[in-house]
Design a protein around this motif. Structure first.
Motif, mmCIF file in Angstrom:
data_model
loop_
_atom_site.group_PDB
_atom_site.id
_atom_site.type_symbol
_atom_site.label_atom_id
_atom_site.label_comp_id
_atom_site.label_asym_id
_atom_site.label_seq_id
_atom_site.Cartn_x
_atom_site.Cartn_y
_atom_site.Cartn_z
ATOM 1 N N LEU A 152 0.824 -1.202 0.000
ATOM 2 C CA LEU A 152 0.000 0.000 0.000
ATOM 3 C C LEU A 152 0.853 1.245 0.000
ATOM 4 O O LEU A 152 2.012 1.225 0.367
ATOM 5 N N ALA A 210 -5.131 2.065 2.572
ATOM 6 C CA ALA A 210 -3.972 2.416 3.392
ATOM 7 C C ALA A 210 -4.428 2.897 4.762
ATOM 8 O O ALA A 210 -3.874 2.486 5.788
ATOM 9 N N MET A 211 -5.469 3.729 4.771
ATOM 10 C CA MET A 211 -5.943 4.239 6.055
ATOM 11 C C MET A 211 -6.504 3.128 6.933
ATOM 12 O O MET A 211 -6.314 3.145 8.149
ATOM 13 N N SER A 212 -7.171 2.168 6.337
ATOM 14 C CA SER A 212 -7.676 1.041 7.123
ATOM 15 C C SER A 212 -6.550 0.275 7.804
ATOM 16 O O SER A 212 -6.665 -0.108 8.965
ATOM 17 N N SER A 213 -5.492 0.045 7.049
ATOM 18 C CA SER A 213 -4.358 -0.675 7.622
ATOM 19 C C SER A 213 -3.725 0.103 8.772
ATOM 20 O O SER A 213 -3.385 -0.458 9.810
ATOM 21 N N ILE A 214 -3.570 1.402 8.556
ATOM 22 C CA ILE A 214 -2.984 2.227 9.615
ATOM 23 C C ILE A 214 -3.896 2.245 10.839
ATOM 24 O O ILE A 214 -3.429 2.143 11.979
ATOM 25 N N GLN A 215 -5.191 2.329 10.599
ATOM 26 C CA GLN A 215 -6.138 2.323 11.722
ATOM 27 C C GLN A 215 -6.031 1.044 12.530
ATOM 28 O O GLN A 215 -6.053 1.070 13.759
ATOM 29 N N LEU A 251 -3.385 -0.841 12.771
ATOM 30 C CA LEU A 251 -2.115 -0.750 13.497
ATOM 31 C C LEU A 251 -2.248 0.099 14.747
ATOM 32 O O LEU A 251 -1.682 -0.216 15.796
ATOM 33 N N LEU A 252 -2.987 1.193 14.631
ATOM 34 C CA LEU A 252 -3.078 2.125 15.757
ATOM 35 C C LEU A 252 -4.127 1.714 16.778
ATOM 36 O O LEU A 252 -4.220 2.298 17.846
ATOM 37 N N THR A 253 -4.909 0.700 16.434
ATOM 38 C CA THR A 253 -6.025 0.320 17.290
ATOM 39 C C THR A 253 -5.774 -0.982 18.040
ATOM 40 O O THR A 253 -5.993 -1.080 19.230
ATOM 41 N N LYS A 254 -5.295 -1.976 17.305
ATOM 42 C CA LYS A 254 -5.097 -3.255 17.995
ATOM 43 C C LYS A 254 -3.779 -3.259 18.768
ATOM 44 O O LYS A 254 -2.931 -2.404 18.552
ATOM 45 N N LYS A 255 -3.695 -4.208 19.646
ATOM 46 C CA LYS A 255 -2.490 -4.343 20.468
ATOM 47 C C LYS A 255 -1.359 -4.878 19.611
ATOM 48 O O LYS A 255 -1.476 -5.939 18.994
ATOM 49 N N LEU A 256 -0.275 -4.147 19.551
ATOM 50 C CA LEU A 256 0.828 -4.512 18.670
ATOM 51 C C LEU A 256 1.911 -5.303 19.386
ATOM 52 O O LEU A 256 3.079 -4.956 19.337
ATOM 53 N N SER A 257 1.507 -6.371 20.052
ATOM 54 C CA SER A 257 2.522 -7.157 20.754
ATOM 55 C C SER A 257 3.409 -7.867 19.762
ATOM 56 O O SER A 257 2.953 -8.360 18.740
ATOM 57 N N HIS A 258 4.654 -7.915 20.100
ATOM 58 C CA HIS A 258 5.638 -8.496 19.197
ATOM 59 C C HIS A 258 6.677 -9.238 20.013
ATOM 60 O O HIS A 258 7.343 -8.669 20.849
ATOM 61 N N ILE A 316 1.127 6.197 4.284
ATOM 62 C CA ILE A 316 0.518 7.492 4.565
ATOM 63 C C ILE A 316 1.467 8.389 5.336
ATOM 64 O O ILE A 316 1.879 8.076 6.445
ATOM 65 N N MET A 331 2.816 -7.734 10.892
ATOM 66 C CA MET A 331 1.448 -7.512 11.371
ATOM 67 C C MET A 331 0.503 -7.086 10.262
ATOM 68 O O MET A 331 -0.707 -7.250 10.376
ATOM 69 N N ASP A 361 2.864 -0.335 23.312
ATOM 70 C CA ASP A 361 2.420 -1.712 23.503
ATOM 71 C C ASP A 361 3.532 -2.661 23.942
ATOM 72 O O ASP A 361 3.264 -3.690 24.548
ATOM 73 N N ASN A 362 4.751 -2.331 23.569
ATOM 74 C CA ASN A 362 5.842 -3.288 23.812
ATOM 75 C C ASN A 362 6.901 -2.829 24.807
ATOM 76 O O ASN A 362 7.847 -3.573 25.057
#
Lengths: 112, 112
Positions: free
Chosen positions: A4, B97-102, B104-111, A7, A37, A21-22
């Motif tokens: 994509l 693109a905005m959906s993907s970023i949203q 990323l910014l919304t769910k827990k980004l545990s890694h 942005i 992810m 988060d981490n």
DNA sequence: TGCTTATACCTAATAAAATTAGGCATAAGC
DNA sequence: GCTTATGCCTAATTTTATTAGGTATAAGCA
């Protein structure tokens, strides 16, 4: 499924969210994490990432600790106290802005 | 309720969407339309708008016709055939693109 | 009449942030 | 021994918006 558009302006909130988060992460790890992810839909290049991280350190939102792991150095980035406060604001502001743009791009924009 | 951050890169798709929905519009009208439709949350400045419109004309996505209305000139912008095709792609690409970023910014980004 | 606001176009200089295009070095896989 | 992965980074350029205006007509109001 290619990559994509990235942005512009979203990099900083993404970094802040990752650190929120981490706890702490190093640069290379962040690039891999986002690729993984999003299934390579969003790709953060190191050339964009490192200057952004350095800006955040400059602004006192992020701080670093360096550790030797294996034979290589790793530079961990984490949120400062100020960064923890700001990240909430920054992330929400980005989400709100994106919602408004999505509405604009989705609904019929008749005028007149 | 103050003004939101303006998302860089969203101006072109917004212009294309406006023209897609309205057939033709003039610059000043676009700035008013977006302000009105978002309750001043998204404000497109003329200093950003006109250079963007000129770029789109340069790329042959948009064309212009000038009319005299009252004592003033109005320059109407509309999509070319090429612009009609491209706008669909451009708008969807931005939304994806905005959906993907949203996410990323919304769910827990545990890694890890 | 005269002042302000709205309409309507625009540019120049600057700043911000990403892309393009690399460099450098260690470690692991084949 | 060669390539890929890990891990940090910078310099030059490009893209895009911001800041800060300019120009001109028309409408509203005191």
């Amino acid at each position: 499924m290619d990559q994509l558009r990235f942005i512009k302006g979203s990099l900083t909130p993404i970094i802040l969210k990752l650190l929120e988060d981490n706890g702490r992460m190093y640069g290379y790890e962040m690039t891999k994490a986002v690729r993984q992810m999003t299934g390579d839909k969003i790709v953060i290049t190191e050339a964009a990432l490192y200057p952004a991280l350095h800006r955040l350190v400059e602004e006192d939102l992020v701080e670093t600790t360096t550790e030797q792991v294996g034979g290589r150095m790793r530079k961990y980035y984490s949120l400062t106290r100020k960064g923890k406060k700001e990240s909430v604001i920054e992330i929400n502001s980005m989400l709100e802005a994106m919602s408004s743009i999505q509405l604009l791009l989705t609904k019929k924009l008749s005028h007149g």
